[in-house]
Design an enzyme around this catalytic site. Structure first.
Site, PDB file in Angstrom:
ATOM      1  N   TYR A  94      45.566 -48.151  33.332  1.00  0.00           N
ATOM      2  CA  TYR A  94      46.973 -48.545  33.224  1.00  0.00           C
ATOM      3  C   TYR A  94      47.614 -47.895  32.003  1.00  0.00           C
ATOM      4  CZ  TYR A  94      51.082 -51.589  33.012  1.00  0.00           C
ATOM      5  OH  TYR A  94      52.366 -52.070  32.978  1.00  0.00           O
ATOM      6  N   LYS A 114      50.786 -45.264  31.956  1.00  0.00           N
ATOM      7  CA  LYS A 114      52.057 -45.597  31.320  1.00  0.00           C
ATOM      8  C   LYS A 114      52.353 -44.686  30.126  1.00  0.00           C
ATOM      9  CE  LYS A 114      53.574 -48.823  34.024  1.00  0.00           C
ATOM     10  NZ  LYS A 114      54.842 -48.653  34.772  1.00  0.00           N
TER      11      LYS A 114
END
Length: 256
Positions: free
Chosen positions: A160, A164
């Site tokens: 993640y 991002k």
């Protein structure tokens, strides 16, 4: 001189919000409608999408498109459909995202594909697909949704965080490439917003640590992101590109 209220008006603009059927994306879609835009929302879950569209319809011209943005062919069809329906896309919001929490050594190839394809690959191809259309018209605004994980390391969030961080890097690169051609690209980095994902994926201990590190002493709500999203799409942000606005209750600013 432009009246203050008009500086934040989105009247006459057409927006596509990918990931607009729930959470932050749905809140942004509602805010854009209230600011005067026509809005198309896109998502993979037809039932959730139709439910969101029915709610949003009370606020203005809201349309739903079922598409998997992680599939480049489906994404291309989505962009074509929205352009055909509205005549143009003036604003693109990339709010699609997924989260898998594991120690780094336990991630699988399937986890990689799921997280990176949804959180980064789809954002890249949505940006460049809509970007080509905007560049031809000489105007447009793209708003990507980053994360606190774009800037800090988070145990259990290797994939993640990578995705991002990539969103913020992509935002800055496209902003630099397209600035002279009328297309602005910015991002928002939400703090701990109590979306369904965070409610379900964050355990009690993790929530307590997050709250203790947030100077404002509360979790954010999806509505807390809407003002920044309207600003970045509006005439008020005409000289803003390559920026990531942190809407995090002071989390990243705090030390001990």
């Amino acid at each position: 001189m432009t009246a203050a209220r008009d500086r934040f008006s989105l009247a006459g603009l057409n927006a596509l919000v990918i990931g607009g059927s729930s959470g932050i994306g749905k809140a942004i879609a509602a805010g854009y409608l209230e600011a005067g835009a026509r809005v198309a929302i896109a998502g993979r879950d037809r039932a959730k999408l139709d439910g969101a569209a029915a709610q949003l319809a009370s606020l203005g011209d809201a349309r739903a498109h079922c598409a998997d943005a992680a599939d480049p062919a489906a994404l291309a069809r989505l962009l074509d459909e929205v352009i055909a329906g509205f005549g143009a896309i003036d604003v693109l919001v990339n709010s699609q995202g997924t989260l898998v929490l594991k120690p780094a050594e336990q991630f699988t190839v399937e986890d990689w594909d799921r997280v990176i394809d949804t959180n980064l690959r789809s954002v890249f191809f949505a940006c460049v697909g809509a970007g080509r259309h905007m560049l031809e018209r000489g105007r447009g605004s793209i708003v990507n949704i980053g994360s606190l994980a774009s800037f800090r390391g988070w145990p259990g969030s290797a994939l993640y965080g990578m995705s991002k961080a990539g969103v913020v890097s992509l935002t800055e690169t496209l902003a630099a490439e397209w600035a002279t051609r009328g297309v602005r690209v910015n991002a928002i980095a939400p703090g701990f917003i109590m979306t369904d994902i965070n409610r379900d994926k964050m355990g009690a201990e993790r929530k307590a640590r997050a709250l203790g590190r947030t100077p404002m002493g509360r979790f954010g709500e999806t509505e807390d992101i809407v003002g920044a999203a309207i600003y970045l799409a509006s005439p008020s942000a005409s000289y803003v590109t390559g920026e990531t606005i942190r809407v995090d209750g002071g989390f990243l600013a705090a030390g001990l």
